[in-house]
Design an enzyme around this catalytic site. Structure first.
Site, mmCIF file in Angstrom:
data_model
loop_
_atom_site.group_PDB
_atom_site.id
_atom_site.type_symbol
_atom_site.label_atom_id
_atom_site.label_comp_id
_atom_site.label_asym_id
_atom_site.label_seq_id
_atom_site.Cartn_x
_atom_site.Cartn_y
_atom_site.Cartn_z
ATOM 1 N N ASP A 61 0.717 -1.060 0.090
ATOM 2 C CA ASP A 61 0.057 0.118 0.014
ATOM 3 C C ASP A 61 0.992 1.769 -0.347
ATOM 4 O OD1 ASP A 61 -1.324 2.226 0.304
ATOM 5 O OD2 ASP A 61 -2.623 1.197 2.794
ATOM 6 N N TYR A 152 -7.301 15.875 -7.276
ATOM 7 C CA TYR A 152 -6.380 14.697 -8.563
ATOM 8 C C TYR A 152 -5.701 15.669 -9.722
ATOM 9 C CZ TYR A 152 -5.370 12.308 -12.552
ATOM 10 O OH TYR A 152 -3.798 10.772 -13.494
ATOM 11 N N ALA A 154 -5.034 18.933 -9.344
ATOM 12 C CA ALA A 154 -4.049 19.525 -8.150
ATOM 13 C C ALA A 154 -2.618 18.858 -7.070
ATOM 14 C CB ALA A 154 -4.626 20.088 -6.857
ATOM 15 N N ALA A 155 -2.564 17.377 -7.157
ATOM 16 C CA ALA A 155 -2.124 16.751 -7.097
ATOM 17 C C ALA A 155 -1.204 16.248 -8.114
ATOM 18 C CB ALA A 155 -2.628 15.404 -6.316
#
Length: 272
Positions: A61, A152, A154-155
């Site tokens: 993960d 999303y 922005a990331a």
């Protein structure tokens, strides 16, 4: 310099390489001769293979910093080196920004930006030893409005900024680049757009008339990691088929553009 790309004896790590773009990246590096390690939450039913060689899967993960770091350390310990890190994992459900909770904002940032930052930091000393490189998979959403997936976009914009900054901070030893993905024909693309006809309508908005294949993004990653791109760092390479038709053309097909051009005078630049 020979134009052949040979990654034999080199080790490549790919996050989220079990399907979609990530699988295309894994298979492209396998085809180039690399030893490829990839991670994800769930092992795919069939491991990516090329030329009788398969990639190695590890359940990770990547939002968990300890698992992420341990994965990179394990790869370097088993192989004695790490040459390329591809930060591919990412994604976002569609939803209005004001409906998102703080936990949702955090989760989107973790999967699309922080996971890449953690893996890249963990890989630095190993890449420094091999003169290796980092390739971040970003998105056209980083540079154009992304309604419905604002966090999303922005990331991914943050990841492109990190790419450019680390390219300078880690120069000249470690190169850092990004591949900006447009629309891709993944396994679930048709279902994502509703029907085959809706999928085809979206594909027609791309100047090249189709979505990219995962292999096409993988091939660009191989090129960027290879000696052919030895002086390329801090670059964000779009793989989007030309982007999107300008709105004022209303997605006009190429043939219609040619017909319109034929009606333009060669003196004043106005239509007759």
């Amino acid at each position: 310099m020979s134009l052949a790309i040979d990654f034999a004896g080199r080790v490549v790590a790919v996050t989220g390489g079990g399907r979609g773009v990530g699988r295309g990246v894994v298979e492209a590096f396998l085809a180039a001769g690399a030893d490829v390690e990839f991670c994800g939450r769930t092992e795919p039913e069939q491991l990516p293979q090329r030329g009788g060689r398969a990639a190695r899967f590890t359940a990770v993960d990547v939002r968990n910093a300890a698992q992420n770091q341990a994965w990179i350390a394990d790869i370097a310990a088993r192989h004695g080196r790490l040459d390329v890190l591809v930060n591919n994992v990412g994604g976002s459900p569609f939803g209005r920004f004001e409906a998102g909770s703080p936990r949702y904002f955090q989760a989107i940032t973790e999967i699309n930006f922080l996971s890449a930052a953690v893996a890249t930091s963990a890989a630095f000393e190993h890449l420094l030893a091999t003169g290796g490189s980092v390739i971040n998979i970003t998105s056209i959403s980083a540079r154009r409005p992304s309604p419905g997936t604002a966090m999303y976009g922005a990331a991914k914009a943050a990841l492109e900024s990190l790419t450019r900054s680390l390219a300078v901070e880690w120069a000249p030893e470690v190169r850092v680049n990004a591949v900006s993905s447009g629309l891709v024909a993944t396994e679930s693309a048709v279902d994502h757009y509703g029907t085959a006809e809706q999928y085809a309508q979206v594909a027609r908005t791309i100047p090249r008339g189709r979505m990219a294949s995962p292999d096409e993004l993988g091939n660009v990653c191989v090129m960027l990691a290879s000696p052919l791109s030895a002086h390329v760092t801090g670059a964000v390479i779009p793989v989007d088929g030309g982007g999107e038709w300008p709105a004022f053309l209303s997605h006009t097909p190429n043939a219609d553009i040619v017909q319109q051009a034929d009606r333009v005078t060669d003196t004043g630049g106005t239509t007759t």
